[in-house]
Design an enzyme around this catalytic site. Sequence first.
Site, PDB file in Angstrom:
ATOM      1  N   GLU A  13      24.790  19.227 -50.012  1.00  0.00           N
ATOM      2  CA  GLU A  13      25.632  20.219 -50.694  1.00  0.00           C
ATOM      3  C   GLU A  13      25.187  20.403 -52.141  1.00  0.00           C
ATOM      4  OE1 GLU A  13      26.504  17.552 -48.947  1.00  0.00           O
ATOM      5  OE2 GLU A  13      28.584  17.630 -48.300  1.00  0.00           O
ATOM      6  N   ASN A  68      19.984  16.814 -47.266  1.00  0.00           N
ATOM      7  CA  ASN A  68      19.991  15.586 -48.063  1.00  0.00           C
ATOM      8  C   ASN A  68      18.557  15.070 -48.180  1.00  0.00           C
ATOM      9  OD1 ASN A  68      20.160  14.894 -45.276  1.00  0.00           O
ATOM     10  ND2 ASN A  68      20.953  12.873 -45.755  1.00  0.00           N
ATOM     11  N   CYS A 128      22.549  14.666 -52.117  1.00  0.00           N
ATOM     12  CA  CYS A 128      23.263  15.199 -50.950  1.00  0.00           C
ATOM     13  C   CYS A 128      22.869  16.649 -50.682  1.00  0.00           C
ATOM     14  CB  CYS A 128      24.768  15.147 -51.185  1.00  0.00           C
ATOM     15  SG  CYS A 128      25.487  13.508 -51.124  1.00  0.00           S
ATOM     16  N   CYS A 132      31.141  14.302 -49.851  1.00  0.00           N
ATOM     17  CA  CYS A 132      31.453  13.115 -50.650  1.00  0.00           C
ATOM     18  C   CYS A 132      32.140  13.538 -51.955  1.00  0.00           C
ATOM     19  CB  CYS A 132      30.183  12.315 -50.924  1.00  0.00           C
ATOM     20  SG  CYS A 132      29.178  12.995 -52.261  1.00  0.00           S
TER      21      CYS A 132
HETATM   22  N1  THU Z   1      25.340  12.906 -47.608  1.00  0.00           N
HETATM   23  C1  THU Z   1      25.275  14.255 -47.837  1.00  0.00           C
HETATM   24  O1  THU Z   1      24.204  14.852 -47.856  1.00  0.00           O
HETATM   25  N2  THU Z   1      26.440  14.916 -48.039  1.00  0.00           N
HETATM   26  C2  THU Z   1      27.673  14.330 -48.033  1.00  0.00           C
HETATM   27  O2  THU Z   1      28.667  14.966 -48.350  1.00  0.00           O
HETATM   28  C3  THU Z   1      27.810  12.946 -47.585  1.00  0.00           C
HETATM   29  C4  THU Z   1      26.563  12.140 -47.615  1.00  0.00           C
HETATM   30  C5  THU Z   1      24.090  12.171 -47.394  1.00  0.00           C
HETATM   31  C6  THU Z   1      23.725  11.238 -48.510  1.00  0.00           C
HETATM   32  C7  THU Z   1      22.826  10.266 -47.803  1.00  0.00           C
HETATM   33  O3  THU Z   1      21.513  10.800 -47.742  1.00  0.00           O
HETATM   34  C8  THU Z   1      23.383  10.224 -46.388  1.00  0.00           C
HETATM   35  O4  THU Z   1      24.196  11.372 -46.246  1.00  0.00           O
HETATM   36  C9  THU Z   1      24.199   8.980 -46.086  1.00  0.00           C
HETATM   37  O5  THU Z   1      25.154   8.779 -47.059  1.00  0.00           O
END
Ligand code: THU
Length: 131
Positions: free
Chosen positions: A58, A45, A56, A90
Amino acid sequence: MKENIFSVLAEKACKARENSYAPYSHFRVGAALLAKSGVIYTAVNMENSSFPAGVCAETAAFAKAVSEGEREFTAIAVAGGSAGEECFPCGICRQTMAEHCTGDFTVIIVKSPDDYRTIKLSELLPFSFRL
Ligand code: THU
């Protein structure tokens, strides 16, 4: 010796998480995406002071892979938060997976390299939207 591809992906996701750029939430996420070509794409992320500009792990992994010409995928491992914590993708990342994968795509939710569970995309995002 790593005999199981899921454990390889889990380990790579945990390793990738070390490079997470999350100075705002401090929630660090690593992902390891296996393309059908056999190549594994890792990502993290990447947050931004303009919060909506953050990406994110993914989605970043899919961006890397698609940019290299990959179009078919087998599995992704996601390691988010502290060791021992589970991070489920998410909604936006689920939609990204639905764009590029079929329902039998495997999502590996990683607590640690040796502790993970698998779930199919069709379970994470049933009745997904497609054009
Ligand atoms: N985040 C991800 O990288 N993947 C997810 O599926 C959930 C959330 C990150 C986004 C942000 O940088 C941090 O987690 C908090 O939401």
